[in-house]
Enzyme design. Structure first.
Site, PDB file in Angstrom:
ATOM      1  N   HIS A 155       0.830  -1.208   0.000  1.00  0.00           N
ATOM      2  CA  HIS A 155       0.000   0.000   0.000  1.00  0.00           C
ATOM      3  C   HIS A 155       0.870   1.266   0.000  1.00  0.00           C
ATOM      4  O   HIS A 155       0.739   2.129  -0.873  1.00  0.00           O
ATOM      5  CB  HIS A 155      -0.916  -0.024   1.236  1.00  0.00           C
ATOM      6  CG  HIS A 155      -1.818   1.160   1.363  1.00  0.00           C
ATOM      7  ND1 HIS A 155      -3.129   1.150   0.956  1.00  0.00           N
ATOM      8  CD2 HIS A 155      -1.600   2.404   1.857  1.00  0.00           C
ATOM      9  CE1 HIS A 155      -3.680   2.335   1.187  1.00  0.00           C
ATOM     10  NE2 HIS A 155      -2.771   3.116   1.740  1.00  0.00           N
ATOM     11  N   GLU A 156       1.772   1.347   0.975  1.00  0.00           N
ATOM     12  CA  GLU A 156       2.628   2.537   1.062  1.00  0.00           C
ATOM     13  C   GLU A 156       3.554   2.607  -0.152  1.00  0.00           C
ATOM     14  O   GLU A 156       3.878   3.684  -0.636  1.00  0.00           O
ATOM     15  CB  GLU A 156       3.436   2.556   2.362  1.00  0.00           C
ATOM     16  CG  GLU A 156       2.599   2.508   3.645  1.00  0.00           C
ATOM     17  CD  GLU A 156       1.547   3.610   3.758  1.00  0.00           C
ATOM     18  OE1 GLU A 156       1.762   4.698   3.179  1.00  0.00           O
ATOM     19  OE2 GLU A 156       0.505   3.364   4.406  1.00  0.00           O
ATOM     20  N   GLU A 200      -4.642   7.894  -3.236  1.00  0.00           N
ATOM     21  CA  GLU A 200      -5.145   6.656  -2.649  1.00  0.00           C
ATOM     22  C   GLU A 200      -5.414   5.612  -3.738  1.00  0.00           C
ATOM     23  O   GLU A 200      -5.296   4.410  -3.498  1.00  0.00           O
ATOM     24  CB  GLU A 200      -6.416   6.957  -1.851  1.00  0.00           C
ATOM     25  CG  GLU A 200      -6.829   5.874  -0.886  1.00  0.00           C
ATOM     26  CD  GLU A 200      -5.916   5.708   0.328  1.00  0.00           C
ATOM     27  OE1 GLU A 200      -5.052   6.573   0.569  1.00  0.00           O
ATOM     28  OE2 GLU A 200      -6.072   4.688   1.029  1.00  0.00           O
ATOM     29  N   HIS A 250       1.734   4.430  -2.814  1.00  0.00           N
ATOM     30  CA  HIS A 250       1.820   5.879  -2.594  1.00  0.00           C
ATOM     31  C   HIS A 250       3.198   6.404  -3.024  1.00  0.00           C
ATOM     32  O   HIS A 250       3.318   7.428  -3.679  1.00  0.00           O
ATOM     33  CB  HIS A 250       1.639   6.195  -1.103  1.00  0.00           C
ATOM     34  CG  HIS A 250       0.209   6.224  -0.633  1.00  0.00           C
ATOM     35  ND1 HIS A 250      -0.745   7.012  -1.228  1.00  0.00           N
ATOM     36  CD2 HIS A 250      -0.419   5.575   0.384  1.00  0.00           C
ATOM     37  CE1 HIS A 250      -1.907   6.846  -0.590  1.00  0.00           C
ATOM     38  NE2 HIS A 250      -1.738   5.979   0.394  1.00  0.00           N
TER      39      HIS A 250
END
Lengths: 493, 493
Positions: free
Chosen positions: B257-258, B287, B261
């Site tokens: 997830h990170e 997001e 980003h």
């Protein structure tokens, strides 16, 4: 608004910028990813320019004038004196000259790295010429009482003239050279420390020592870097070290050394935070704190009487080495080529050589191309050894590449201040007895009261007088060396 | 000087300040010693005020006016549009209001921490009242097209009106609730993952996945924090995670997830650095990048066809779990109370609930004291469960305590954008085939070209149109859910 308060508001902002810059510097040396370097350069330059602008606005000048005309108490008067000092220095250097220095330093440093690696002074020489030229311009702009070098020394050891340092260093040299010769003649068998010293075990133990010294880990931390350093102040004072798995000594003593620096920074009075009284008196005084902890305490027999059983227990590689031999292993005096690896006695000769060369360079008596030769001559004359190449000779230190002329003498001043403070401390508290019992906090308390809490209240020379009752005198250091190494080598020095 | 160039110089400084602030924030959450917190607050506040002052000087206003009167190319015109947006917003909020918000937020956050711990909403209520009052003032100062909430949403999802989000969220809710009910009725046996998953082994493997994704570790790093986050941009984009030794899933998916980003931040064009085009289009688009990598890629069967043999090999605890069961274990849909622990399907219900409540609060239809009741009612209605206390109910998230109203909807917008982008990508490249072969870089290339390199060139809604050829449409997400979970649960959705 009250002019003192207004001035302190400006100083508070400038200090805040300094704190931010410190963190950027810490990160750059610890965890910053490689490609972030260019951006970090932009950020640091931005902050440095911002701080410069804030402290050189004309309003600061007029506030200072008003305050200088008023009767002020001792604290305020010292604060105004120090802000005036910064204001005068910073306003006297044209922004274009500052910018030119900022532009040329990274190039010069890069050339130095390259030259050192290739052991080729000629790669560095033209850059050094340029740096020198710029630093001479700074000296002319800033002004000086006697010689241009005064203006550079002033940046690191304020209120101290070259002539004063020269006098004490000459006396030191005359007394130290025969001592080193005497010790060199009587070399004993060397104590070898070999085996495995796990970094994580080292770290735990050194953290324990740092805690015993009074270092506050809730207001700091210990990380690993290529070269050890201390950064920050007050509630954010971080130290670093470098572990070697085959020898505990480098990390051990660099932790104690940086711990000494950090205790100074953690020891300023809260009420003086973000004022000049919440800052180090001088680099020499700063170094006196690290050197005292590292050498006078950390390399003493009393210290190891307490700690040796423990380090002996955690490192099986030390099992065949009794305390007395370990004590010798951390106190071997031997003339060597590399400053940062030198023992506490010969270390000062490395500094004296650099100091003498710097003065000759700034007096115009020594050209850049003549530096390697002059360097090697002095090493032969003072230490009896000659570098096989410039990489381990005049190219070994970073300082000149970043224009830090006038910085080196503060290392030896630190050693001399440390011995003089230590003797004063011993007149008041039973230091040896305390060390033998692992009681380090009374030592810290003495330093807090006498040195740390005063910050920049006095110039260094006055601080020495106030704390020890005398002028700076190399005898304290010489006596320490004679006593300690006379005993260690079984000779009369 | 050319007005565009002059404007960009200002923006460059403001961006530099932003970069410095990011580093301060990173340090605060990773390595900062406890007692440094107060000083860090001062530093961050100083930088934030400095940036505010730099972008709101009247000169920026007159430069914008001159540039707005000129014919500009697409890039410059987007840049001017974005700087105007910031300038207008920042100049419309009085400095005193900003300062009051800055003063009250830490207190409010502290009260929230306390209230959450004690499961007592009444501790937080008066602070929330104050934060709301201040945020309502901000909305009035900034202005809004229809309702005050528009002004808050604008900060996170620019150019997007509440009414537009409401429309798509209502359609989403109507289609999603029956799907969740259907899945809940057909729960299968749960796949339990138990055993030891050493953090250092996890870390190595997740770093490997991040490298495969194209994350550049020379321009970033991975650290450990309580809550995972991404910080920084360009060549200094750092991510964090939190390891659990008894379950690899939280760290695994937070890393992916990170990483999503971070790839966005590392993917802006170098030439646009320190301009609005070197920044994320919106939080929703940001997001979309993290969610696509985490859910559409990282939780897909194709992805695990490639990576499962490897993770299976390094973790003995997985030895009895075949690929298909592991795939189920990372895709269990079950209504739950805590947003951050929710699966990709029910997650959006948590957001819808918060969004609906925020609108009611800002429309004045819901008083602060009525929030817990309204919260619990909605959880019962949409997810069929009721929090046993406010700690796992309306006190679970930090957002409201720091005044971040309008932030929550960007999470679900991200999910919707992600699905729509993913469908567009699949029309151009064989994503499943690539994933099965562990080829993640073509996916990154597609995202670079279509999303990352455009930065803020277009508003989010236009970016979606340009990239996918259509308006934002929840059908892509709904179809994905139906397809994936229909197969997984063996039902027709």
């Amino acid at each position: 608004m009250d002019p003192y308060k207004e001035l302190m508001n400006v100083y508070d902002e400038v200090s805040t910028i300094g704190d931010i810059s410190s963190l950027l510097g810490w990160d750059q040396n610890t965890y910053m990813p490689r490609k972030a370097a260019a951006g970090r350069g932009t950020q640091s330059a931005f902050l440095s320019k911002l701080a410069h602008r804030k402290i050189t606005v004309p309003r600061v000048g007029s506030l200072l004038e008003r305050l200088e005309a008023e009767p002020l108490d001792e604290v305020k008067s010292a604060v105004v004196r120090e802000v005036r000092k910064i204001y005068t220095r910073k306003t006297s250097i044209p922004e274009e000259l500052e910018a030119e220095i900022a532009r040329s330093e990274p190039l010069s440093m890069q050339a130095w790295v390259d030259a050192k690696q290739k052991k080729d002074f000629s790669i560095f020489a033209p850059h050094l010429e340029r740096v020198l030229e710029l630093k001479k311009q700074v000296a002319e702009k800033v002004g000086y009482p006697e010689i241009p070098y005064d203006a550079l020394l002033e940046e690191y050891e304020p209120y101290t003239r070259t002539a004063q340092v020269k006098e004490v260093f000459e006396r030191l040299r005359k007394r130290l050279v025969p001592i080193i010769e005497r010790i060199s003649e009587t070399q004993k068998d060397e104590v070898h420390i070999k085996g495995e010293f796990k970094p994580e075990v080292q770290e735990n133990f050194y953290k324990r020592i740092l805690r015993d010294m009074g270092y506050d880990f809730e207001a700091g931390r210990l990380d690993t870097t290529e070269h050890p350093f201390t950064i920050g102040t007050g509630d954010d004072t971080r130290i670093t070290t470098h572990y070697y798995a085959d020898d505990p000594r480098p990390a051990l003593f660099s932790c104690i050394h940086e711990g000494g620096h950090a205790l100074y920074e953690q020891g300023f009075l809260k009420e003086n935070m973000h004022t000049p009284l919440g800052e180090a008196c001088s680099l020499g005084i700063h170094e006196s704190q690290s050197r005292m902890w590292e050498n006078l305490i950390g390399r003493s027999l009393s210290f190891w009487k307490h700690y040796y059983p423990e380090i002996h227990r955690i490192f099986p590689a030390l099992s065949n080495i009794p305390l007395e031999r370990f004590y010798r292993a951390v106190n071997t005096v031997r003339p060597s080529l590399i400053r940062v690896e030198a023992d506490e006695v010969t270390y000062n000769m490395h500094i004296l050589i650099r100091f003498e060369l710097e003065i000759e360079i700034f007096n115009g008596k020594l050209g850049v191309s003549e530096i390697p030769g002059a360097w090697n001559d002095k090493y032969e004359k003072y230490l009896g050894i000659v570098p096989e190449n410039d990489g381990v000779g005049c190219l070994q230190d970073i300082h000149w590449s970043i224009g830090a002329f006038g910085y080196f003498p503060t290392y030896t001043l630190g050693n001399l201040y440390a011995s003089q403070f230590f003797d004063a401390m011993k007149r008041e508290i039973d230091v040896e007895g305390l060390l033998e019992n692992g009681q380090l906090l009374p030592v810290l308390s003495w330093l807090r009261k006498n040195v740390h809490e005063r910050g920049k209240l006095y110039p260094a020379s006055e601080l020495v007088r106030v704390v020890t009752g005398r002028e700076l005198d190399e005898s304290h250091f010489i006596d320490h060396v004679k006593r300690k190494y006379g005993n260690l080598y079984g000779i009369s020095l």
